[in-house]
Design an enzyme around this catalytic site. Structure first.
Site, PDB file in Angstrom:
ATOM      1  N   THR A  21       3.088  -7.116   2.428  1.00 62.51           N
ATOM      2  CA  THR A  21       3.123  -5.723   2.842  1.00 62.51           C
ATOM      3  C   THR A  21       2.861  -4.828   1.641  1.00 62.51           C
ATOM      4  OG1 THR A  21       5.506  -5.542   2.447  1.00 62.51           O
ATOM      5  CG2 THR A  21       4.807  -6.282   4.630  1.00 62.51           C
ATOM      6  N   GLU A  80       2.257  -7.435   9.485  1.00 62.79           N
ATOM      7  CA  GLU A  80       3.074  -8.357  10.267  1.00 62.79           C
ATOM      8  C   GLU A  80       2.409  -8.817  11.556  1.00 62.79           C
ATOM      9  OE1 GLU A  80       5.942  -5.679   7.948  1.00 62.79           O
ATOM     10  OE2 GLU A  80       3.961  -5.531   8.879  1.00 62.79           O
ATOM     11  N   LYS A 126      12.796  15.745  10.696  1.00 64.47           N
ATOM     12  CA  LYS A 126      13.908  16.012  11.616  1.00 64.47           C
ATOM     13  C   LYS A 126      14.391  17.437  11.369  1.00 64.47           C
ATOM     14  CE  LYS A 126      16.484  14.087  14.848  1.00 64.47           C
ATOM     15  NZ  LYS A 126      17.410  12.996  14.565  1.00 64.47           N
ATOM     16  N   TRP A 152      12.463  16.181  16.499  1.00 60.73           N
ATOM     17  CA  TRP A 152      11.445  15.486  15.715  1.00 60.73           C
ATOM     18  C   TRP A 152      10.165  16.306  15.640  1.00 60.73           C
ATOM     19  CZ3 TRP A 152      11.882   9.942  18.213  1.00 60.73           C
ATOM     20  CH2 TRP A 152      12.907   9.241  17.578  1.00 60.73           C
TER      21      TRP A 152
END
Length: 545
Positions: free
Chosen positions: A175, A319, A430, A435
């Site tokens: 990653t 992934e 936030k 959101w």
């Protein structure tokens, strides 16, 4: 379900098909039959030297034919290919080599200096041999070292591959390590096999009639699986070599008749800019796939209207091998045009056959597919990982007991199955308990003709917890001033609530980017968020200008 099957088909059915490779030496071309012989020679040498199951052969290279030979020669022989991201900082490269315990490291000569700079005796202790792509070894302190052509010279072109389990690791990538050191993800033969078959289906599925140019670096999540898919389909392959510029890509499209390609949005912005100035012949190009970050609608429109090319979004992760979604059309929108067609292509896409997904709220309950309800995207499927390499804690946090990968991405799904990834869980703003999607704000800003790039990050606020701050790179013919700031604020407010409008818009020369070409918001914050900027944000109340 192993990679051997794809190689067999390429050699026996499409032996005359070409692989064209731009290297540090110029253009190299040969047939699939020639390729197969060299892959077997490579595999036989690895076998003779005692490498096989459990051994990792690493690469530190751009997209060329040597790299591609390793993609099949290593896993078909039974060893595992580890593709190191050449743009990672030295400390990360050291961690990768040490963590993977690479036995052999094959390096592009154009990257030799970078590898020498990253070299650390302790971290590289497992490396028994360095191999430089080409037929010579430049001056180097790395040892022992040989050149690739000498390495495979006495290999057997008739070598018979051993039986390999479909569950045996074939590849490995790490990653990008945005938090902490990168984590390894292993790909089995079966994962690559399933992923490849997914890329051969649907509207964008590769066929032997295509000429496919793999622009996305082969060190980045297995080149999005395209080196496997092009060979499996029998498509002519074009590999653009070290650090390709827009002019290099345009010349390859012209000379080789490229029909399809794939890269991150920054690459396609560069090619569009070059095309507007130099007017190259790109008529053969039908589709370009865009991933790694959200694709702005304005860029999709420009490609269709100015160049007659369909720019198609996709989605995936390290992934997930990595592609899980492509923004293909379906019967209900296949004839759509204008804004409706742009909106379809801008989705992260439909899940590929074999991939399952769900979106869950903070309590783990699945939210409806209504195009509005948000939650974390979870996925599972034959090429979705179920564990991280040497990282049990990360596995426990990210994989549920019944095998779902928690992506960390906030998404919504339309009634007809299109996924929109609106933000990373860590990148959401936030504000006052609500959101705000930084990704949607970025795409809106980049939809303005004066904006080349835009990144939005949260800034702490004493009343609202966080507020959005935008960092904008303007086009060459635009003036970065207060008038443009107000224009951009109004432009955002036309589509989003006033409290979504960034509290400050900062003009910067370039958005910092990470090793995979994505915007690096950590570097952006480090470079530009200071007490003065925080004070400017505090002066504003959401919705007040």
């Amino acid at each position: 379900m192993t990679l051997h099957q794809f190689l067999w088909r390429a050699e026996n059915v499409f032996g005359d098909q070409e692989i064209v490779s731009r290297t540090h030496e110029g253009i190299h071309r040969y047939t699939f039959a020639d390729y197969g012989d060299r892959v077997r020679k490579l595999a036989s040498v690895l076998d003779r030297r005692g490498y096989g199951e459990g051994d990792r052969i690493a690469t530190f290279a751009w997209n060329n034919h040597w790299h591609h030979e390793l993609y099949f020669g290593v896993p078909c022989q039974g060893a595992q290919l580890h593709m190191i991201n050449i743009l990672l900082p030295d400390s990360h490269v050291q961690h990768l080599v040490d963590d993977a315990e690479d036995a052999v490291l094959v390096v592009d000569p154009t990257m030799l200096d970078a590898l020498e700079a990253a070299y650390d005796e302790a971290a590289f202790d497992s490396v028994e041999l360095f191999v430089v792509m080409g037929d010579t070894v430049p001056e180097t302190d790395l040892e022992p070292v040989t050149d690739y052509e000498s390495f495979i010279a006495d290999g057997d072109p008739d070598y018979e591959f051993p039986d390999v389990s479909e569950d045996q690791p074939a590849g490995m990538c790490y990653t990008s390590g945005t938090t902490g050191m990168p984590k390894g993800v292993e790909y089995t033969h079966k994962m690559y096999w399933g992923h490849t078959m997914g890329l051969l289906t649907g509207e964008l599925g590769l066929t032997a009639r295509d000429t496919a140019m793999t622009v996305v670096p082969m060190f980045h999540v297995s080149g999005w699986g395209r080196p496997f898919a092009t060979l499996a389909s029998g498509a002519k392959q074009v590999l653009p070599g070290p650090n390709p510029e827009p002019e290099d890509l345009a010349r390859l499209v012209e000379s080789e008749g490229v029909t399809q390609s794939a890269a991150v949005p920054t690459v396609w912005r560069g090619l569009l800019q070059y095309a507007s100035e130099a007017d190259p012949d790109l008529d053969s190009l039908e589709y370009v796939l865009s991933g790694g970050s959200a694709t702005p609608k304005g860029l999709i429109e420009r490609y269709r209207e100015d160049l007659g090319i369909e720019l198609v979004s996709g989605y995936g992760m390290t992934e997930t091998t990595p592609i899980t979604h492509l923004a293909e059309t379906i019967p209900s929108n296949v004839d759509a045009d204008g804004d409706e067609r742009t909106a379809t292509r801008a989705h992260a896409g439909l899940p590929l056959p074999g991939v399952q997904l769900k979106v869950v709220d903070e309590d783990g309950a699945e939210v409806p597919w209504d195009g509005e309800s948000l939650g974390e995207l979870l996925m599972k499927g034959p090429w979705v990982t179920t564990e991280y390499f040497n990282a049990p804690d990360k596995t426990e946090r990210s994989i549920t007991e019944d095998g779902w990968l928690k992506t960390g991405d906030i998404a919504r799904v339309t009634e007809n199955g299109y996924t929109d990834v609106v933000d990373r869980l860590d990148d959401l703003v936030k504000s006052g308990g609500e959101w705000i999607s930084s990704v949607e704000l970025e795409n809106r800003l980049m939809g303005h003709e004066a904006v080349a790039e835009a990144a939005v990050i949260p800034v702490e606020h004493p009343t609202w917890d966080e507020r959005p701050a935008a960092f904008v790179v303007v086009e060459d013919d635009a003036t970065a001033d207060d008038d443009l700031r107000e224009t951009l604020r109004s432009f955002v407010a036309e589509e989003y609530p006033s409290w979504w409008v960034p509290d400050t818009i900062e003009f910067i020369p370039a958005v910092p980017k990470g090793a995979t070409g994505k915007f690096s918001k950590i570097d952006l914050e480090d470079q530009y968020v200071d007490d003065e900027l925080r004070a400017r944000v505090r002066e504003q109340a959401p919705g007040q200008r």
